[in-house]
Design a protein around this motif. Structure first.
Motif, PDB file in Angstrom:
ATOM      1  N   ILE A 274       0.826  -1.126  -0.102  1.00 10.54           N
ATOM      2  CA  ILE A 274       0.105   0.050   0.100  1.00 10.54           C
ATOM      3  C   ILE A 274       0.824   1.045  -0.058  1.00 10.54           C
ATOM      4  O   ILE A 274       1.838   1.352   0.786  1.00 10.54           O
ATOM      5  N   VAL A 275       0.292   2.272  -0.906  1.00 11.60           N
ATOM      6  CA  VAL A 275       1.211   3.527  -0.796  1.00 11.60           C
ATOM      7  C   VAL A 275       0.252   4.642  -0.197  1.00 11.60           C
ATOM      8  O   VAL A 275      -0.844   4.682  -0.739  1.00 11.60           O
ATOM      9  N   LEU A 276       0.597   5.109   1.087  1.00 10.68           N
ATOM     10  CA  LEU A 276      -0.367   5.986   1.672  1.00 10.68           C
ATOM     11  C   LEU A 276       0.530   7.625   1.626  1.00 10.68           C
ATOM     12  O   LEU A 276       1.414   7.604   2.193  1.00 10.68           O
ATOM     13  N   ASP A 277      -0.101   8.487   1.055  1.00  5.38           N
ATOM     14  CA  ASP A 277       0.336   9.683   1.066  1.00  5.38           C
ATOM     15  C   ASP A 277      -0.017  10.603   1.928  1.00  5.38           C
ATOM     16  O   ASP A 277      -1.550  10.740   2.261  1.00  5.38           O
ATOM     17  N   GLY A 278       0.818  11.404   2.856  1.00  2.31           N
ATOM     18  CA  GLY A 278       0.340  11.872   4.104  1.00  2.31           C
ATOM     19  C   GLY A 278      -0.618  12.941   3.800  1.00  2.31           C
ATOM     20  O   GLY A 278      -1.526  13.341   4.621  1.00  2.31           O
ATOM     21  N   ILE A 279      -0.529  13.771   2.696  1.00  2.00           N
ATOM     22  CA  ILE A 279      -1.304  14.701   2.321  1.00  2.00           C
ATOM     23  C   ILE A 279      -2.914  14.298   1.823  1.00  2.00           C
ATOM     24  O   ILE A 279      -3.827  14.835   2.474  1.00  2.00           O
ATOM     25  N   ALA A 280      -2.840  13.453   0.991  1.00  3.20           N
ATOM     26  CA  ALA A 280      -4.328  12.817   0.662  1.00  3.20           C
ATOM     27  C   ALA A 280      -4.709  11.945   1.890  1.00  3.20           C
ATOM     28  O   ALA A 280      -5.970  12.126   2.222  1.00  3.20           O
ATOM     29  N   ALA A 281      -3.986  11.655   2.943  1.00  3.02           N
ATOM     30  CA  ALA A 281      -4.454  10.774   4.129  1.00  3.02           C
ATOM     31  C   ALA A 281      -5.266  11.785   4.752  1.00  3.02           C
ATOM     32  O   ALA A 281      -6.348  11.466   5.580  1.00  3.02           O
ATOM     33  N   LEU A 282      -4.728  13.077   5.134  1.00  2.64           N
ATOM     34  CA  LEU A 282      -5.291  13.793   6.258  1.00  2.64           C
ATOM     35  C   LEU A 282      -6.484  14.322   5.692  1.00  2.64           C
ATOM     36  O   LEU A 282      -7.447  14.549   6.368  1.00  2.64           O
ATOM     37  N   LYS A 283      -6.654  14.793   4.356  1.00  3.83           N
ATOM     38  CA  LYS A 283      -7.535  15.178   3.540  1.00  3.83           C
ATOM     39  C   LYS A 283      -8.755  14.086   3.770  1.00  3.83           C
ATOM     40  O   LYS A 283      -9.955  14.506   3.809  1.00  3.83           O
ATOM     41  N   SER A 284      -8.444  12.929   3.315  1.00  2.00           N
ATOM     42  CA  SER A 284      -9.446  11.853   3.501  1.00  2.00           C
ATOM     43  C   SER A 284     -10.160  11.833   4.891  1.00  2.00           C
ATOM     44  O   SER A 284     -11.313  11.356   4.966  1.00  2.00           O
ATOM     45  N   ALA A 285      -9.215  11.950   5.653  1.00  4.13           N
ATOM     46  CA  ALA A 285      -9.863  11.856   7.123  1.00  4.13           C
ATOM     47  C   ALA A 285     -10.321  13.502   7.538  1.00  4.13           C
ATOM     48  O   ALA A 285     -10.731  13.581   8.691  1.00  4.13           O
ATOM     49  N   PHE A 286     -10.768  14.313   6.489  1.00  2.68           N
ATOM     50  CA  PHE A 286     -11.157  15.624   6.836  1.00  2.68           C
ATOM     51  C   PHE A 286     -10.372  16.325   7.855  1.00  2.68           C
ATOM     52  O   PHE A 286     -10.905  17.150   8.705  1.00  2.68           O
ATOM     53  N   MET A 287      -9.035  16.354   7.554  1.00  2.00           N
ATOM     54  CA  MET A 287      -8.226  17.165   8.353  1.00  2.00           C
ATOM     55  C   MET A 287      -7.472  18.370   7.415  1.00  2.00           C
ATOM     56  O   MET A 287      -6.981  17.760   6.735  1.00  2.00           O
TER      57      MET A 287
END
Length: 774
Positions: A274-287
């Motif tokens: 899995i590749v998780l980008d920090g920017i996209a992960a924060l946005k996905s979690a509504f941060m």
């Protein structure tokens, strides 16, 4: 010997072969990773039986006991290769109403029809491979399994976007390594506590780093813009050096699919990882943050700055590579470690896992609400005897309204309560049985067996899917809260709340204005009738917003009295809706209103330049853990396009007024200190260029004018309004235009609250203005 193995889905791929479609799934397990290989699958879609569509001789057509939402009989179309199905889709692109569910990928259909999201139990013959196990033609069923994943944080440093590679850093929970390309003119490096592998050239650095990753064998790769930059660069560098980008498990090659349209993000395909980008992960979690530079986010979340600041970043990286490579290695490693700490602090890996568990989406897929709805809904729909249309096949043009926003009554208040409907839209779906299939059945049913919606909608009382799905998610969320599983609870909340947006989107195969309007217009009715009920109880409703009502009590009430009224109003409203819905529709209410907040002081401002009340903009003071805290919604303090001067000024001015402290001298002092240059470090505007700089021809907003004065402008422009106009922060040639900041930053902030105190910023600062010759 047949084995049973519990695993969690990491990646999925499919490919056409001469014998059919081959599916490949990689799982994380308690032992080695497992690759599943499923051969000879068929691509499938559906067509109305009365549609005499010509299909290739390689396809098979079969009558099925299924219907569409118009209750027409359906046939299945089966293809040996996915490309044959795609060819028919392309041929019929002019009329998307002819095929049904033709966009569903083979991997997604295989999993969803077995009700598998991410965790599963696998049965089959195990073949031991190097570093992993393989099962061919396995049997799969859903399971409750949570993996313990191995991760690495990856970051690279380069000369530029497509230039020389300097270094590659990787860090894990307990180790790290930096692969540094030696410059030919550099003297031998000094000893360092860092684990630096000095590489003779770029090829050596790439090959050794890929080998290190394969040996460590992580399940997850995290980073900051890791797909759009780091992996994209490494893929390009591998192509340039003519070496395989062998980042996947089992020796498989990884790839990066570059975004083709503005606003889209690149996608990494790394088999088995899995590749998780920090920017996209924060946005996905509504941060959300003002901007997503790693240093900015790290400072806000961790309180830590980067070793190299953003302003001169590129030049400093190049200098350090030539003059201080060990310092550059430390910077490279710090980026890895900051990302890892952000992921840990915000529990982003667990959030991504729980989201995948609930939706069936790939763990690294961001967004995808429509696909998640399909994953959950389609298999249940098929078991009810129906199929769904293709996306884009609907011809509905009627729009549905958004959430209800009441006209506000502006003012500066004491004792304002907020009563909030818990998950209002999901509650409406549950209560009124709003459902795509239920609408199809309801429209041909006797009215006594239906519940009315809006736009002539009728929903079946007995046949529906979505209400039960929401109820199950609701129960799952309550259970997650009970065991304090915050990532799971939040993931479920996001999924439930996305259902209305999905049904109201033309990008959803179930798009129908009757569905969306039956949710939003019912919400309007509920808020309006709740406000009427509260008014009849003797209180004033000063605002309502989607799922909340704001109630003004009497000014002389203390906190216990106000909170007791809040609890009693919520209790009475819940009883009111139970009785109303039973009387009107003979249905049980799932609506649940809660007393959410007591504002000790509350400001509902006017629209700037008007006496009408604003919407979605307010401020208040609440009691939190014994202390008074300020809350701002939609005002300058929480907006990224206002200066720090305005934000600090607003927070302190409001604090003083809310606490009945003197404020006039404070307003004058701030104005005087502004002209004295005391706030020159708080005058920076930060705005983004929405399109390439050269495309701004007719309009020249300040950020564009400032960007034209920069050497290497990016998308994010920081500038100061000076006596020479807007100038970039990096190249100021004139003093700030203090009058601009007085008129455009301080005065609007102050007047939004001073208006209700029968004074104004101009009146309070008139003496000071006279001194400065204004």
């Amino acid at each position: 010997m047949t084995s049973l193995i519990d695993g969690f889905l990491l990646s999925r791929q499919w490919r056409d072969t001469k014998n059919g479609i081959e599916l490949s799934f990689w799982l994380a397990t308690d032992q080695d990773p497992v690759r599943l290989v499923i051969e000879n699958e068929r691509a499938v879609c559906f067509v109305r039986r009365d549609n005499l569509l010509k299909i290739p001789h390689t396809a098979h057509r079969k009558a099925l006991a299924l219907k569409d939402f118009d209750h027409a009989d359906m046939d299945g179309l089966y293809f040996r290769q996915q490309r044959d199905l795609q060819a028919i889709r392309d041929h019929l692109a002019y009329d998307k109403s002819q095929l049904y569910e033709s966009e569903v990928k083979p991997t997604e259909r295989y999993l969803m029809e077995r009700f598998i999201t991410a965790p599963m139990t696998v049965q089959g013959q195990v073949i031991q491979r190097d570093s992993f196990r393989e099962i061919r033609q396995p049997k799969l069923k859903p399971a409750k399994y949570t993996p313990s994943l191995r991760w690495i944080s990856l970051d690279i440093e380069t000369h530029d976007l497509r230039g020389q590679l300097y270094s590659i850093a990787v860090s894990t929970v307990d180790s790290h390594q930096i692969f540094m390309v030696k410059h030919p003119d550099q003297a031998p490096a000094k000893a360092s506590e860092l684990n630096i592998t000095w590489c003779d050239d770029e090829q050596s650095a790439v090959e050794q780093s890929l080998s290190w990753i394969r040996n460590y064998d992580p399940d997850v790769i995290i980073g900051w813009n890791v797909i759009g930059f780091d992996l994209s660069f490494l893929k390009w560098k591998c192509q340039e050096l003519k070496i395989p980008f062998a980042l996947g498990r089992g020796g498989e090659t990884a790839t990066v699919l570059e975004s083709q349209m503005a606003g889209q993000i690149a996608v990494a395909r790394v088999p088995g990882r899995i590749v998780l980008d920090g920017i996209a992960a924060l946005k996905s979690a509504f941060m959300f943050f003002d901007h997503y530079a790693l240093g900015f986010v790290a400072q806000h979340i961790l309180g830590q700055d980067k070793l190299i600041e953003e302003g001169n970043k590129l030049e400093e990286i190049r200098r350090q590579y030539l003059e201080d490579p060990v310092g550059l290695a430390a910077y490279n490693l710090q980026d890895c470690e900051l990302v890892a700490r952000i992921f840990e602090e915000k529990d982003l890996i667990n959030f991504s896992l729980e989201r995948a568990r609930m939706t069936g989406l790939a763990i690294d897929r961001q967004g995808g609400s429509t696909a998640a709805f399909d994953n959950l809904y389609l298999p249940r729909l098929h078991r009810q005897g129906f199929v769904a249309p293709d996306i884009g096949s609907q011809s509905n043009v009627t729009s549905s309204p958004g959430g209800y926003v009441m006209d506000s009554t502006p003012g500066l208040y004491k004792n304002v309560l907020v009563l909030d409907f818990k998950s209002l839209y999901p509650s409406i779906i549950r209560t009124f049985k709003i459902d795509p299939m239920g609408l199809s059945v309801g429209l041909v049913s006797d009215e006594t067996n239906t519940i009315p919606g809006f736009l002539n909608a009728q929903f079946s009382r007995e046949q529906h899917i979505l209400p039960e799905l929401v109820t199950q998610l609701w129960q799952d969320r309550d259970a997650a809260k009970k065991v304090k599983n915050a990532p799971l609870s939040y993931a479920i909340k996001i999924i439930m709340n996305s259902f209305y947006g999905v049904l109201g989107s033309s990008g959803c195969r179930f798009f129908n204005p009757q569905l969306a309007s039956s949710i939003t217009r019912r919400g309007h009715e509920i808020i309006q009738q709740s406000a009427t009920f509260i008014e009849q109880e003797g209180y004033s409703v000063i605002y309502g917003d989607t799922d909340s009502v704001f109630v003004h009590l009497h000014d002389d009430l203390d906190e216990p009295q106000s909170e007791a009224i809040g609890d009693e109003l919520a209790r009475k409203l819940n009883i009111f809706w139970q009785e109303q819905l039973q009387q009107r529709f003979k249905i049980e209410s799932c609506l649940e209103i809660e007393f959410e907040t007591h504002y000790l002081r509350f400001l509902m401002p006017t629209i700037r330049g008007s006496e009408a009340g604003s919407k979605k903009r307010y401020a208040g003071a609440i009691r939190q853990n014994g202390d008074t805290e300020m809350v701002f919604k939609g005002l300058e303090t929480v907006r990224s396009d206002w200066t720090m001067l305005a934000k600090v000024f607003q927070q302190e001015l409001y604090r003083r007024i809310f606490n009945d402290l003197p404020y006039a001298d404070y307003v004058r002092e701030i104005s005087e200190q502004l002209y004295a240059g005391k706030f020159d470090d708080q005058l920076t505007y930060t705005k983004r260029l929405r399109r390439p700089l050269e495309s701004y021809v007719s309009s020249q907003p300040p950020q564009v004018k400032a960007a034209r004065k920069m050497k290497n402008p990016g998308r994010r422009i920081q500038y100061v309004m000076t006596l020479n106009g807007p100038e970039p922060l990096e190249n100021l040639t004139a003093i700030p235009d203090y009058q601009h900041y007085q008129d455009k930053q301080l005065q609007p902030v102050a007047d939004s609250i001073l208006y209700f105190l029968d004074t104004s910023f101009e009146r309070l600062t008139q003496r000071q203005m006279d001194v400065f010759g204004q």
